[in-house]
Design a protein around this motif. Structure first.
Motif, mmCIF file in Angstrom:
data_model
loop_
_atom_site.group_PDB
_atom_site.id
_atom_site.type_symbol
_atom_site.label_atom_id
_atom_site.label_comp_id
_atom_site.label_asym_id
_atom_site.label_seq_id
_atom_site.Cartn_x
_atom_site.Cartn_y
_atom_site.Cartn_z
ATOM 1 N N ASN A 107 70.178 7.592 -14.952
ATOM 2 C CA ASN A 107 69.783 6.592 -15.931
ATOM 3 C C ASN A 107 69.704 7.277 -17.289
ATOM 4 O O ASN A 107 69.267 8.434 -17.391
ATOM 5 C CB ASN A 107 68.408 6.009 -15.596
ATOM 6 N N TYR A 108 70.076 6.570 -18.312
ATOM 7 C CA TYR A 108 70.074 7.141 -19.667
ATOM 8 C C TYR A 108 68.698 7.727 -20.017
ATOM 9 O O TYR A 108 68.593 8.774 -20.666
ATOM 10 C CB TYR A 108 70.457 6.036 -20.646
ATOM 11 N N THR A 109 67.643 7.068 -19.591
ATOM 12 C CA THR A 109 66.293 7.522 -19.909
ATOM 13 C C THR A 109 65.917 8.821 -19.209
ATOM 14 O O THR A 109 64.919 9.451 -19.551
ATOM 15 C CB THR A 109 65.258 6.443 -19.540
ATOM 16 N N HIS A 110 66.695 9.220 -18.195
ATOM 17 C CA HIS A 110 66.401 10.450 -17.462
ATOM 18 C C HIS A 110 67.275 11.620 -17.901
ATOM 19 O O HIS A 110 67.148 12.720 -17.366
ATOM 20 C CB HIS A 110 66.603 10.234 -15.952
ATOM 21 N N VAL A 488 76.130 4.742 -15.085
ATOM 22 C CA VAL A 488 75.032 3.772 -15.082
ATOM 23 C C VAL A 488 74.571 3.505 -16.508
ATOM 24 O O VAL A 488 74.292 2.368 -16.890
ATOM 25 C CB VAL A 488 73.859 4.286 -14.229
ATOM 26 N N GLY A 489 74.506 4.584 -17.328
ATOM 27 C CA GLY A 489 74.041 4.416 -18.698
ATOM 28 C C GLY A 489 72.664 3.786 -18.732
ATOM 29 O O GLY A 489 71.747 4.210 -18.027
ATOM 30 N N GLY A 490 72.527 2.730 -19.517
ATOM 31 C CA GLY A 490 71.227 2.065 -19.632
ATOM 32 C C GLY A 490 71.153 0.737 -18.904
ATOM 33 O O GLY A 490 70.131 0.054 -18.989
ATOM 34 N N GLN A 491 72.230 0.366 -18.186
ATOM 35 C CA GLN A 491 72.248 -0.975 -17.603
ATOM 36 C C GLN A 491 71.090 -1.207 -16.638
ATOM 37 O O GLN A 491 70.404 -2.233 -16.723
ATOM 38 C CB GLN A 491 73.577 -1.241 -16.893
ATOM 39 N N TYR A 492 70.865 -0.258 -15.734
ATOM 40 C CA TYR A 492 69.768 -0.443 -14.777
ATOM 41 C C TYR A 492 68.437 -0.578 -15.521
ATOM 42 O O TYR A 492 67.598 -1.409 -15.164
ATOM 43 C CB TYR A 492 69.706 0.731 -13.801
ATOM 44 N N GLY A 529 81.087 -1.669 -1.015
ATOM 45 C CA GLY A 529 80.495 -0.408 -0.560
ATOM 46 C C GLY A 529 79.805 0.410 -1.633
ATOM 47 O O GLY A 529 79.457 1.564 -1.393
ATOM 48 N N HIS A 530 79.629 -0.151 -2.811
ATOM 49 C CA HIS A 530 78.891 0.540 -3.871
ATOM 50 C C HIS A 530 78.253 -0.521 -4.756
ATOM 51 O O HIS A 530 78.896 -1.513 -5.092
ATOM 52 C CB HIS A 530 79.831 1.405 -4.715
ATOM 53 N N VAL A 531 76.989 -0.346 -5.131
ATOM 54 C CA VAL A 531 76.344 -1.261 -6.083
ATOM 55 C C VAL A 531 75.620 -0.455 -7.155
ATOM 56 O O VAL A 531 75.164 0.660 -6.908
ATOM 57 C CB VAL A 531 75.356 -2.244 -5.407
ATOM 58 N N THR A 532 75.540 -1.041 -8.337
ATOM 59 C CA THR A 532 74.815 -0.437 -9.460
ATOM 60 C C THR A 532 73.449 -1.105 -9.622
ATOM 61 O O THR A 532 72.447 -0.438 -9.852
ATOM 62 C CB THR A 532 75.619 -0.602 -10.763
ATOM 63 N N ILE A 533 73.441 -2.428 -9.504
ATOM 64 C CA ILE A 533 72.208 -3.208 -9.621
ATOM 65 C C ILE A 533 71.931 -3.852 -8.264
ATOM 66 O O ILE A 533 72.720 -4.679 -7.786
ATOM 67 C CB ILE A 533 72.332 -4.303 -10.703
ATOM 68 N N PRO A 534 70.824 -3.481 -7.615
ATOM 69 C CA PRO A 534 70.525 -4.050 -6.286
ATOM 70 C C PRO A 534 70.178 -5.527 -6.363
ATOM 71 O O PRO A 534 69.768 -6.033 -7.413
ATOM 72 C CB PRO A 534 69.339 -3.212 -5.814
#
Length: 653
Positions: A107-110, A488-492, A529-534
């Protein structure tokens, strides 16, 4: 271990010098931790190369490519150099094994935390130089996003563990001098490269074409933006389409309402629009807070849509949100701030600085030993409890308007050259309304939640994804074979923040179909088989066929609604799969209002508006010539056909 900002903040000459020093000395080792490495387009085929050559010279000028990037693309990075990135230009490294193997998912914040864990002890950054309140200082300009946090963490590590670090910068006056948190004093950096001959044109990608599908997605989203609220939006054609629709809503509202009628938008989606959005011009205006300050915000600011001012003070912001005060200073302003315990009845030095900072008191007053002195020679007690004295303060001390407001908060910026020119040419007063901040301050509420909740009323976080599963999960950054498209950037962060704000909403958008090796397929899929936002963070989803509100809905309701905005060629097959798996009733049928979801119908309805000179291919202009637009379109079509061998064979024949 060297950290350097994403996108524009990289000091290319410094990085090239460091990289080549290590490349030519096998006894040295270098690790570069960064993201979004930008270089001029090269083209793979002879056709592409001949297309790009004149464009590169005109648009990118003397921008120097990064040597490590050229070697990484060629597969010739030396063994004593590592390049670690947490965000890629979309699709650039899909088939680059080195980049895929050295991608860091964060995550961008991390990112600042992860850079520290990676041992980063050197920071290289491009900056600009200017003055603030009569003192020469530096601006982190486009990239305070991670730098502010990284410097703080390295200083703490040095204090706690004695681990040394170095901060080096390169001055480039082509970078706009930005205010707010981007301002740092001259002593911040240990080394500063000052050489006018090395100042180069900053990277400005040309604007992308906006097609009919993008315009409809933007139109739908524009109905969900509430006047007086906050907006976050990403880069790209759909972002431009949203900006265009907001301008149409504000400037040509009669045309805008005709569009909504022709596309039956209110008829189909009126309840969700009434609940969270609006269709009238913007009176109160919007506040913008976005990790990426996109050039579309320039258009909204110039149109008077982005104009809602916010203040970094709880008492003032609460009073404004309540409607108790506005930016005009009156005696009531001072009375209410006192009543809300923003200041003491006997004004302290701290109170006095606060009142002057926000313009409640004139800047040319002084306070000494409890006595306020005005330039006219009046001497007044600092005691607000005395009504006669308070009347004197009203008359001789109050300012005209609140100061130190922001209308935009941004973490970094990237856009076309027109955008950079606009930032550079803004008056100091207007540029100070744009506060470039740490990504920790933009992408999350932690540590500053109370003030952010006041700033971000009716927040709308608009982001793009690639696919949406019928369970409500979003696929935005990668494929199910674990290949990374972007990051992922900041989307999550923004999707999660929307859930944490009582009146905030996440709006994920996607085109309903995409081109793959199998031809055109649905972007709304049964499973992936892959997700970014649950799925538990599901909210608003928009395609070119409409709006669905998934928050708090059952699995069956989610499937029904997503089928409503799916391309009609794929609806029945998806519905049958859902029935086979017992997730919707076996007797369910798609409503007749949603059985004609076809792009051809969108283009047909848009035609009359295009005949009125609306919905142009490049709504905000382009750096491309007419010939480049024509050839570029042909190359793009050819590239898509190459992904489908049978179609490509037919094309060749």
């Amino acid at each position: 271990e060297t950290g350097t900002p994403l996108a524009l903040g990289k000091p290319n000459h410094l990085l090239n010098a460091l990289y080549n020093r290590v490349k030519n000395n096998p006894d040295l080792n270098l690790k570069i931790f960064t993201a979004l490495t930008l270089d001029k387009p090269k083209g793979k085929s002879l056709l592409e190369k001949r297309f790009f050559e004149p464009l590169i010279e005109r648009v990118f000028g003397d921008y120097p490519d990064l040597d490590y990037e050229q070697d990484r693309m060629a597969g010739t990075l030396p063994v004593n150099v590592e390049i670690l990135e947490f965000y890629f230009p979309a699709g650039r490294f899909l088939h680059n094994d080195y980049a895929q193997q050295n991608y860091i998912c964060s995550n961008y914040t991390h990112v600042a935390r992860d850079m520290m864990d990676a041992g980063v002890n050197v920071l290289l950054q491009m900056i600009s130089k200017g003055t603030f309140e009569g003192k020469e200082c530096y601006s982190l300009s486009s990239n305070p996003d991670v730098t502010l946090d990284l410097i703080r963490l390295m200083q703490r590590r040095y204090s706690d563990d004695g681990i040394p670090f170095a901060l080096a910068a390169q001055i480039n006056q082509n970078l706009p001098f930005m205010y707010g948190d981007a301002l740092v004093n001259r002593g911040t950096f240990d080394f500063v490269l000052v050489n006018a001959d090395l100042e180069y044109k900053i990277f400005g990608p040309p604007k992308l074409a906006v097609d009919d599908r993008d315009y409809l997605i933007g139109l739908y989203i524009s109905t969900l933006i509430r006047d007086g609220g906050e907006l976050q939006v990403g880069i790209g054609a759909i972002g431009d389409a949203l900006i265009y629709a907001l301008l149409l809503r504000h400037r040509q509202n009669d045309v805008y309402l005709d569009l909504l009628k022709d596309f039956e938008i209110i008829e189909k989606f009126g309840p969700v629009i009434d609940k969270i959005g609006g269709t009238a011009p913007f009176e109160e205006g919007l506040f913008a807070a976005s990790e990426m300050l996109v050039d579309g915000f320039m258009e909204l600011y110039n149109a008077g849509i982005i104009k809602r001012k916010v203040y970094d003070n709880l008492v003032i912001q609460r009073l404004i949100n309540e409607g108790s005060i506005d930016e005009t200073i009156t005696p009531r302003t001072l009375d209410l701030i006192l009543m809300k315990k923003g200041i003491h009845e006997a004004i302290t030095e701290e109170d006095f600085e606060y009142l002057q900072k926000f313009g409640i008191f004139r800047s040319n007053l002084t306070l000494n030993d409890g006595e306020i002195t005005t330039p006219e020679g009046y001497k007044l007690s600092n005691n607000l409890d005395n009504l006669d004295n308070r009347e004197q303060i009203y008359e001789h001390c109050l300012g005209d308007k609140l100061k130190n407001a922001d209308v935009i908060h941004g973490g970094f910026f990237l856009g076309c050259q027109k955008f950079y020119d606009w930032l550079r040419n803004l008056s100091d007063e207007d540029r100070r309304l744009i506060n470039m901040k740490s990504v920790q301050s933009i992408n999350q509420l932690y540590g500053h939640e109370e003030i952010d909740r006041l700033h971000r009323k009716d927040a709308r976080f608009v982001n793009t994804c690639m696919m949406m599963t019928l369970s409500g999960s979003a696929v935005s950054d990668g494929l199910e074979n674990n290949r990374v498209i972007s990051g992922v950037g900041g989307q999550y962060n923004f999707v999660s923040m929307a859930q944490a704000l009582p009146d905030g909403r996440s709006i994920l958008n996607l085109r309903s179909t995409r081109i793959t090796g199998k031809g055109e397929t649905s972007s709304i899929v049964w499973n992936y088989g892959h997700v970014t936002i649950p799925r538990h963070l599901r909210d608003i989803v928009v395609t070119e066929f409409g709006i669905v509100d998934l928050r708090g809905k059952t699995d069956q309701q989610i499937i029904h609604r997503l089928l409503d905005i799916t391309d009609s060629r794929f609806q029945q097959r998806l519905a049958d799969t859902a029935k086979e798996n017992g997730k919707i009733n076996s007797k369910y049928t798609i409503g007749p209002a949603f059985k004609q979801n076809r792009v051809e119908e969108i283009s047909r309805k848009l035609r009359k508006y295009k005949d009125q000179d609306l919905f142009k291919t490049f709504p905000f202009g382009t750096d491309l010539t007419e010939e480049e637009i024509f050839i570029g379109k042909a190359l793009k079509i050819l590239k898509k056909k190459k992904q489908n061998p049978p179609v490509m064979v037919t094309t060749i024949l």
